[in-house]
Design a protein around this motif. Structure first.
Motif, PDB file in Angstrom:
ATOM      1  N   ASP A 104       0.836  -1.199   0.000  1.00  0.00           N
ATOM      2  CA  ASP A 104       0.000   0.000   0.000  1.00  0.00           C
ATOM      3  C   ASP A 104       0.880   1.262   0.000  1.00  0.00           C
ATOM      4  O   ASP A 104       1.806   1.391   0.800  1.00  0.00           O
ATOM      5  CB  ASP A 104      -0.914  -0.008   1.225  1.00  0.00           C
ATOM      6  CG  ASP A 104      -1.822   1.207   1.267  1.00  0.00           C
ATOM      7  OD1 ASP A 104      -2.470   1.498   0.253  1.00  0.00           O
ATOM      8  OD2 ASP A 104      -1.863   1.873   2.327  1.00  0.00           O
ATOM      9  N   ALA A 105       0.579   2.188  -0.912  1.00  0.00           N
ATOM     10  CA  ALA A 105       1.327   3.452  -1.022  1.00  0.00           C
ATOM     11  C   ALA A 105       0.322   4.598  -1.060  1.00  0.00           C
ATOM     12  O   ALA A 105      -0.168   4.984  -2.124  1.00  0.00           O
ATOM     13  CB  ALA A 105       2.191   3.456  -2.275  1.00  0.00           C
ATOM     14  N   PRO A 106      -0.026   5.159   0.101  1.00  0.00           N
ATOM     15  CA  PRO A 106      -1.134   6.132   0.156  1.00  0.00           C
ATOM     16  C   PRO A 106      -0.785   7.513  -0.402  1.00  0.00           C
ATOM     17  O   PRO A 106      -1.677   8.310  -0.682  1.00  0.00           O
ATOM     18  CB  PRO A 106      -1.429   6.223   1.654  1.00  0.00           C
ATOM     19  CG  PRO A 106      -0.139   5.868   2.324  1.00  0.00           C
ATOM     20  CD  PRO A 106       0.509   4.845   1.434  1.00  0.00           C
ATOM     21  N   GLY A 107       0.490   7.842  -0.549  1.00  0.00           N
ATOM     22  CA  GLY A 107       0.849   9.199  -0.990  1.00  0.00           C
ATOM     23  C   GLY A 107       0.786   9.379  -2.502  1.00  0.00           C
ATOM     24  O   GLY A 107       1.110   8.467  -3.255  1.00  0.00           O
ATOM     25  N   ASP A 108       0.345  10.545  -2.956  1.00  0.00           N
ATOM     26  CA  ASP A 108       0.364  10.928  -4.372  1.00  0.00           C
ATOM     27  C   ASP A 108       0.508  12.446  -4.451  1.00  0.00           C
ATOM     28  O   ASP A 108       0.428  13.132  -3.422  1.00  0.00           O
ATOM     29  CB  ASP A 108      -0.890  10.441  -5.101  1.00  0.00           C
ATOM     30  CG  ASP A 108      -2.181  11.044  -4.548  1.00  0.00           C
ATOM     31  OD1 ASP A 108      -2.111  12.095  -3.884  1.00  0.00           O
ATOM     32  OD2 ASP A 108      -3.246  10.472  -4.772  1.00  0.00           O
ATOM     33  N   PRO A 109       0.757  13.036  -5.646  1.00  0.00           N
ATOM     34  CA  PRO A 109       0.946  14.494  -5.729  1.00  0.00           C
ATOM     35  C   PRO A 109      -0.218  15.297  -5.171  1.00  0.00           C
ATOM     36  O   PRO A 109      -0.028  16.336  -4.544  1.00  0.00           O
ATOM     37  CB  PRO A 109       1.116  14.736  -7.235  1.00  0.00           C
ATOM     38  CG  PRO A 109       1.659  13.449  -7.764  1.00  0.00           C
ATOM     39  CD  PRO A 109       1.031  12.373  -6.939  1.00  0.00           C
ATOM     40  N   GLU A 114      -2.694  18.968  -0.921  1.00  0.00           N
ATOM     41  CA  GLU A 114      -3.687  19.155   0.140  1.00  0.00           C
ATOM     42  C   GLU A 114      -3.027  19.299   1.498  1.00  0.00           C
ATOM     43  O   GLU A 114      -3.473  20.087   2.334  1.00  0.00           O
ATOM     44  CB  GLU A 114      -4.662  17.980   0.134  1.00  0.00           C
ATOM     45  CG  GLU A 114      -5.563  17.963  -1.078  1.00  0.00           C
ATOM     46  CD  GLU A 114      -6.441  16.729  -1.152  1.00  0.00           C
ATOM     47  OE1 GLU A 114      -7.328  16.697  -2.007  1.00  0.00           O
ATOM     48  OE2 GLU A 114      -6.240  15.797  -0.343  1.00  0.00           O
ATOM     49  N   ALA A 115      -1.959  18.543   1.737  1.00  0.00           N
ATOM     50  CA  ALA A 115      -1.251  18.658   3.010  1.00  0.00           C
ATOM     51  C   ALA A 115      -0.636  20.049   3.163  1.00  0.00           C
ATOM     52  O   ALA A 115      -0.592  20.607   4.265  1.00  0.00           O
ATOM     53  CB  ALA A 115      -0.170  17.589   3.103  1.00  0.00           C
ATOM     54  N   LYS A 121      -2.458  15.459   7.727  1.00  0.00           N
ATOM     55  CA  LYS A 121      -3.500  14.723   8.450  1.00  0.00           C
ATOM     56  C   LYS A 121      -2.866  13.886   9.565  1.00  0.00           C
ATOM     57  O   LYS A 121      -1.843  13.234   9.370  1.00  0.00           O
ATOM     58  CB  LYS A 121      -4.259  13.800   7.491  1.00  0.00           C
ATOM     59  CG  LYS A 121      -5.100  14.517   6.488  1.00  0.00           C
ATOM     60  CD  LYS A 121      -5.723  13.544   5.521  1.00  0.00           C
ATOM     61  CE  LYS A 121      -6.574  12.531   6.258  1.00  0.00           C
ATOM     62  NZ  LYS A 121      -7.210  11.573   5.335  1.00  0.00           N
ATOM     63  N   ASP A 122      -3.479  13.913  10.718  1.00  0.00           N
ATOM     64  CA  ASP A 122      -3.034  13.081  11.841  1.00  0.00           C
ATOM     65  C   ASP A 122      -3.861  11.802  11.845  1.00  0.00           C
ATOM     66  O   ASP A 122      -4.790  11.630  12.622  1.00  0.00           O
ATOM     67  CB  ASP A 122      -3.199  13.848  13.148  1.00  0.00           C
ATOM     68  CG  ASP A 122      -2.608  13.087  14.333  1.00  0.00           C
ATOM     69  OD1 ASP A 122      -1.842  12.143  14.085  1.00  0.00           O
ATOM     70  OD2 ASP A 122      -2.930  13.438  15.480  1.00  0.00           O
ATOM     71  N   ALA A 123      -3.543  10.906  10.912  1.00  0.00           N
ATOM     72  CA  ALA A 123      -4.314   9.664  10.761  1.00  0.00           C
ATOM     73  C   ALA A 123      -3.351   8.478  10.814  1.00  0.00           C
ATOM     74  O   ALA A 123      -2.183   8.590  10.415  1.00  0.00           O
ATOM     75  CB  ALA A 123      -5.074   9.672   9.436  1.00  0.00           C
ATOM     76  N   PRO A 124      -3.820   7.321  11.286  1.00  0.00           N
ATOM     77  CA  PRO A 124      -2.959   6.130  11.342  1.00  0.00           C
ATOM     78  C   PRO A 124      -2.701   5.590   9.940  1.00  0.00           C
ATOM     79  O   PRO A 124      -3.409   5.900   8.993  1.00  0.00           O
ATOM     80  CB  PRO A 124      -3.773   5.156  12.185  1.00  0.00           C
ATOM     81  CG  PRO A 124      -5.192   5.547  11.947  1.00  0.00           C
ATOM     82  CD  PRO A 124      -5.179   7.043  11.808  1.00  0.00           C
TER      83      PRO A 124
END
Length: 495
Positions: A104-109, A114-115, A121-124
């Motif tokens: 799993d790779a949740p990051g994208d441009p 948005e960050a 985001k303070d998410a697990p």
């Protein structure tokens, strides 16, 4: 004032129709666009975020479908997880994990953008979140998949992170196995939707009314001084005695524009006054020969003897000759002041041109006792090229040399010096005559000004010299030597 505006339209001073989008409307539209731009931006971004879950939903479903025939091939399962960037697990009926590959790779441009604007985001992570859900077989989503007729469950959620999962329950050798596919994203979908709702309410209640008021105010503020200048200009244009002076109400860019218009209007007023003076001078110059022609015609109509007829004939020839010379010089001057349009230009060697003129004057019986001398490049016969109309330049330097020879007189001297710089060709013509009186130096290029008397000149020669020089991109000036008179002509050098 409205009468002046109507008159301006009727007389063609103003167009009958304004542009479709006036300046006032464009200012208002620009302010309104700036006011609603944040809401539109967030709305457009939310439309992009809306597709995030749809893409993940289809991806986890496709991976689960592709994993069913490959449950006994860990290598193929590993490739599926890495290719689609998902977490893929296979669990048996007792809840034991038979296979687990986390790609799993949740990051994208988009998530990075948005960050930056919304804060990180303070998410697990997906693995941390999954560990909080408890045993696989006890999860509500797995139970729902088991109860489903086709043994499938595909769903997504926002909290506490954006993720989608596909749960497929399939029998294998009579024993059920669970294929669990998950994928997460760091996109702030929920935050963007929440921000969109807040911005919409804020824009509707606060920003839009303020923007409308500001747009109306600024549109009026921008256009009003321009309308004032327009009304002043039309009022002056329709007045019996218009003057060249606009009065701006503010000393800002519109005031600077009004000053520029005033400079233009004053220049046009000066041009108009010069033209009126020119016409008056021309009429004055033509009156004497015309009067002589009329007097001769009146006398001839009464009948005269042969000697008197000869004298009248001579008067007519002299008068018509002067009129012809005056009209010819007037037309030449008008063409030169217009920039000599439609006249073919070529490369002209000024050295050869002025040397030829000097040789011609040396052979002229009128100037047999005048000593002509060449200096500088003219003496060395070095080429000095300019771009211009050859016969016009010939007339220019011919006029200056003729004047210099006339004022030098018998036994006098005329010196022509030619110099070449990196950008210009400079020709100076000096005579040993009486020179020009200080009070006359500023008027020597004025039309019809002459110090030689009406019988010897029209006063258009030096005006024509100045006009021809300027039409070639150059200039002519009268210098103040210790004795005699010096005229200097500067023309752009051909490189």
């Amino acid at each position: 004032m409205s009468q002046n505006l109507d008159t301006g339209v009727e007389t063609g001073l103003l167009p009958r129709e304004r542009r479709r989008f006036s300046l006032r409307l464009r200012v208002m539209m620009a302010i309104l666009a700036a006011a609603v731009a944040p809401s539109l931006l967030v709305f457009g971004w939310s439309q992009l975020d809306r597709n995030v879950q749809g893409h993940m939903w289809g991806r986890v479903r496709d991976v689960a479908e592709a994993a069913l025939p490959a449950l006994d091939d860990p290598h193929e399962l590993e490739q599926l997880a890495r290719e689609y960037k998902v977490r893929l697990r296979v669990v048996d009926a007792q809840g034991s994990t038979l296979f687990d590959a986390d790609a799993d790779a949740p990051g994208d441009p988009g998530s990075h953008v948005e960050a930056f604007f919304l804060g990180a985001k303070d998410a697990p992570t997906l693995r941390e979140f999954d560990e909080q859900l408890g045993p696989m077989l006890a999860r509500a989503d797995v139970v729902e998949a088991k109860r489903s007729p086709d043994g499938k469950y595909v769903g997504c959620d926002f909290l506490p992170l954006v993720f989608c999962q596909a749960i497929y329950v399939t029998p294998r050798d009579g024993v059920p196995r669970i294929v669990h596919v998950q994928q997460s994203s760091n996109r702030a979908v929920l935050e963007v939707y929440t921000l969109r709702a807040h911005l919409f309410r804020l824009s509707l209640v606060v920003v839009l009314p303020m923007a409308l008021a500001l747009a109306f105010y600024m549109g009026s503020r921008v256009v009003r001084p321009i309308d004032t200048l327009r009304r002043q200009a039309l009022a002056k244009a329709t007045a019996e005695s218009p003057d060249a002076k606009l009065l701006p109400e503010r000393r800002d860019e519109v005031g600077v524009l009004a000053d520029a218009f005033n400079v233009l209007l004053m220049a046009l007023e000066k041009k108009r006054a010069d033209n009126e003076a020119f016409v008056a001078d021309l009429v004055h110059e033509m009156k004497n020969p015309l009067a002589a022609v009329r007097a001769a015609a009146d006398t001839l109509s009464e009948g005269v003897d042969a000697p008197r007829a000869e004298r009248l004939s001579r008067v007519l020839r002299d008068s018509t000759s002067k009129l012809d010379r005056l009209v010819t010089q007037f037309l030449e001057l008008a063409r030169a002041e217009a920039g000599m349009p439609n006249e073919e230009r070529s490369d002209v060697d000024l050295t050869a041109l002025v040397r030829g003129l000097v040789e011609r004057l040396r052979d002229d019986p009128r100037h047999a006792q005048v000593n002509f001398a060449l200096k500088g490049e003219a003496a060395n016969a070095s080429p000095a090229l300019v771009r211009g109309v050859a016969h016009r330049l010939d007339a220019l330097f011919g006029e200056l040399l003729e004047n210099a020879a006339s004022f030098a007189g018998q036994g006098g001297q005329v010196v022509l010096a030619l110099a070449v710089t990196s950008t210009e060709v400079i020709v100076a013509i000096r005579d040993s005559g009486p020179g020009i009186a200080p009070e006359d130096r500023a008027k020597v290029f004025t039309r019809f000004f002459t110090t030689r008397g009406r019988q010897r000149g029209t006063g258009l020669g030096l005006s024509l010299v100045k006009a021809v020089a300027e039409a070639h991109g150059g200039r002519v000036a009268v210098l103040t030597p210790e004795s005699g008179a010096t005229f200097e002509v500067r023309l752009p050098r051909l490189k």
